[in-house]
Design an enzyme around this catalytic site. Structure first.
Site, short mmCIF file in Angstrom:
data_model
loop_
_atom_site.label_atom_id
_atom_site.label_comp_id
_atom_site.label_asym_id
_atom_site.label_seq_id
_atom_site.Cartn_x
_atom_site.Cartn_y
_atom_site.Cartn_z
N GLU A 63 1.75 -0.47 -5.03
CA GLU A 63 0.85 0.63 -5.38
C GLU A 63 1.77 1.84 -5.52
OE1 GLU A 63 -3.29 2.63 -3.80
OE2 GLU A 63 -1.72 2.24 -2.34
N ASP A 113 0.83 -1.19 0.00
CA ASP A 113 0.00 0.00 0.00
C ASP A 113 0.88 1.26 0.00
OD1 ASP A 113 -2.65 1.32 0.44
OD2 ASP A 113 -1.72 1.90 2.33
#
Length: 658
Positions: free
Chosen positions: A371, A336
């Site tokens: 990401e 993330d």
């Protein structure tokens, strides 16, 4: 139990050896560290950690056993302007805790102080670390090690995936056990996915703001303890680890990989007004990026940012990842806000954490997916991660939506994204699999909502619809909401089919959001992070079975096309791809840039994707030869076509030669 022996500085965390427990804690700036253990009635006993090697404090407690609850009190300077916030009145979680007892509540005693320390003791309400034994019988478990070229990822939430599944035993719905149940394994195999990517499973907390609103953090991107499984999805907290490993083992037996979404960019301590329960009180200056005024750099939007260039924090991150691979046999990670991993504080491909991962024989061989952005300056880094990282490709997501849900997009741009965005990812020796192609993810509209809503509808989140992106590239096809007349519903169906075919027949690694193959809707909520309810849970009884069958057929078709499974860049004349216009001639320069959205893509010289993304029915002349539509595009009457396919508006069909 006796006083602590000096013990060893490694391994990190609390380690049971059959006779007692060795405790270690990293803190470069602490002056004293107390180990606090608790009996069944909550009575606390404190021991000074007697050993220190470098910045690691350590001690050994003879006679201690798994199940022991513990925490730390760390003494040191209170100098907020310099980033030091030591406060021994606050009991702190072990960053390496394998299990956590208690929740992180919105309680005033959990705050360590803002400008001045809060000296009220918090032990009565603070979550506790728990000693565990890691022993587990993996039997003959083996990692599937699916090649990137054959990988199809399925992103899912542990609870939301199975909580409403009528064929699962009631008591295991929404749990780790359900993931490995034969019903789910059979479904994954029928669908054809090769990797189950789980939203965060490490112990997480709901932000105080959500708690005050009566909401919860559903997605899990607010980590408390990165080595501990979120216990709410287990039959009991002490069974979480074994039940998760049982699921991994069952999935591996079916050839399905398990990828974890992991949050190494911030912690649930949030900003300076957030709770102090671990890293802030252990060594704030080392664990977080600190500004010159002593506040946090907030490159995550969550109040703090982990300093993953500090040697001690790099070691912490790598040991965390190795723990999940070695102890839980996971097959990879999705990171993330992964640009934080490369901050020094500017982003660098040779950042310390990247170098450590690449040098690690365990971590360098599993699937690593970034990401590739954060919200800080220079945070958008799509295409810039070093090997062996793959990356979420937002260029593909936006281009696919803009192509099929009427927006301005050239045929050339669409083709580039279809070909694994070689302009972005063909560097540093990376292969096409480095482009993780997606239409949707947990964050944003579901696929059904992309064709039903022009605007987000996030009122249930309690922020007056201010949260969530406004750049959705969606199209409601003429009416906002799920319902509509038959012709509108058919157009929406055709758009969904075209988008799914684009995703699953493009070069790169496709990622499918769980529920998109069902027609799942979140009723226009594109930021459902706090909706632990029927809005996000998959309703298996209402699933669109025809769409599921269509999706599964696309995945099977993908696995038959060498140009898609070979994971090598397409080169002119290599037989992998030819780009043709509606007359089966090579696309001209003008057609690439200014022509109508009509094209044919010939893959491996025998699979033809005919595309009409215009608003009109259009005849498309197929290349010379005999062509027959293939499932899921073939009807009961599937004649051989030798000349022209009448392409419906916003239509797509795949043919096979011969």
């Amino acid at each position: 139990m006796t006083q602590l022996a000096i013990g060893e500085a490694t391994p990190h965390g609390a380690t049971y050896d059959g006779h007692g427990v060795n405790f270690t804690l990293f803190s470069a700036h602490a002056e004293r560290v107390e180990l606090c253990v608790f009996d069944s009635r909550g009575n606390e006993r404190r021991y000074d950690l007697p050993g220190r090697r470098g910045d690691v404090w350590h001690g050994y407690l003879a006679g201690a056993r798994p199940g022991l609850r513990y925490g730390y009190r760390v003494h040191g300077p209170w100098q907020p302007a310099q980033g030091h916030r030591f406060n021994p009145a606050k009991l702190l979680l072990d960053p390496y805790a394998r299990r956590v007892e208690g929740e992180l509540k919105d309680h005033p005693l959990l705050h360590g102080g803002h400008d001045e320390p809060d000296y009220r003791d918090n032990a009565a309400v603070a979550p506790k670390s728990v000693v565990i034994s890691d022993h587990y019988d993996w039997e003959d478990d083996a990692a599937p090690r699916t090649p990137w070229g054959k990988t199809v990822i399925y992103e899912a939430h542990v609870k939301g995936l199975t909580y409403l599944h009528p064929e699962l035993p009631q008591e295991i719905r929404g749990t780790y056990k359900a993931l490995g149940h034969p019903v789910m394994v059979a479904y994954f195999k029928q669908l054809g996915i090769t990797a189950l990517e789980l939203l965060p499973v490490a112990q997480f907390a709901s932000e105080p703001r959500l708690q005050r609103m009566g909401l919860t953090n559903y997605w899990g991107y607010n980590p408390m303890a990165m080595f501990a499984l979120h216990s709410a999805w287990a039959s009991s907290p002490e069974m979480a680890l074994d039940e998760f490993r049982d699921a991994v083992k069952a999935l591996h037996r079916a050839g399905i990989e398990v990828i974890l979404d992991i949050v190494l960019n911030h912690s649930a301590e949030l900003d300076l007004d957030g709770p102090t329960f671990s890293l802030r009180g252990i060594d704030n200056r080392s664990y977080y990026w600190i500004r010159d005024d002593g506040d946090y750099h907030n490159w995550t939007g969550c109040g703090n940012t982990l300093n993953l260039s500090h040697p001690g924090v790099v070691e912490y991150a790598c040991e965390c990842l190795r723990y999940w691979v070695e102890t839980c046999h996971v097959d990879g990670f999705r990171f993330d806000l992964a640009s934080v991993m490369g901050r020094t504080p500017t982003f660098r491909q040779d950042a310390p954490l990247f170098a450590a991962i690449k040098a690690c024989p365990v971590l360098s061989t599993v699937k690593l997916i970034a990401e590739p952005w954060d919200i800080g300056e220079g945070g958008y880094q799509v295409g810039n991660f070093p090997p062996p990282f793959a990356e979420w490709n937002d260029h593909f997501r936006d281009a696919a939506r803009r192509f099929w849900l009427p927006r301005n997009l050239t045929t050339g741009e669409f083709a580039c994204r279809f070909a694994a965005s070689s302009d972005v990812f063909k560097r540093n020796g990376r292969a096409p699999g480095a482009s993780v192609n997606l239409l949707t993810a947990h964050d944003g509209f579901t696929l059904r909502d992309c064709v039903c809503f022009n605007q987000k509808h996030n009122e249930a989140n309690g922020e007056e619809n201010r949260d969530g992106t406004n750049s959705n590239y969606s199209d409601n096809h003429g009416k906002e909401g799920l319902g509509g007349p038959l012709d509108l519903m058919e157009r929406r169906r055709d758009s969904i089919h075209a988008l799914l075919a684009t995703l699953l027949l493009s070069q790169g690694t496709p990622m499918l959001l769980a529920g998109d193959e069902h027609g799942h809707s979140q009723h226009g909520n594109n930021n459902a992070y706090c909706q632990d309810n029927a809005l996000t849970w998959l309703d298996w009884q209402q699933a669109n079975r025809g769409l599921t069958t269509f999706t599964a057929a696309l995945i099977r078709l993908r696995q038959q096309i060498p140009a898609l499974t070979g994971n090598s860049w397409w080169e002119e004349g290599d037989g992998n791809v030819r780009w043709l216009n509606k007359n089966a001639q090579p696309l001209s320069a003008d057609e690439w840039q200014n022509g109508p959205k009509l094209m044919q893509i010939l893959l491996s010289d025998r699979f033809l994707i005919a595309i009409n993304a215009t608003l009109e029915v259009t005849d498309i002349v197929l290349p010379e030869g005999e062509w027959r539509a293939v499932p899921p595009f073939a009807g009961e009457d599937n004649p051989v076509i030798t000349a022209v396919w009448q392409g419906p508006a916003h239509g797509l069909c795949v043919f096979q030669r011969g």
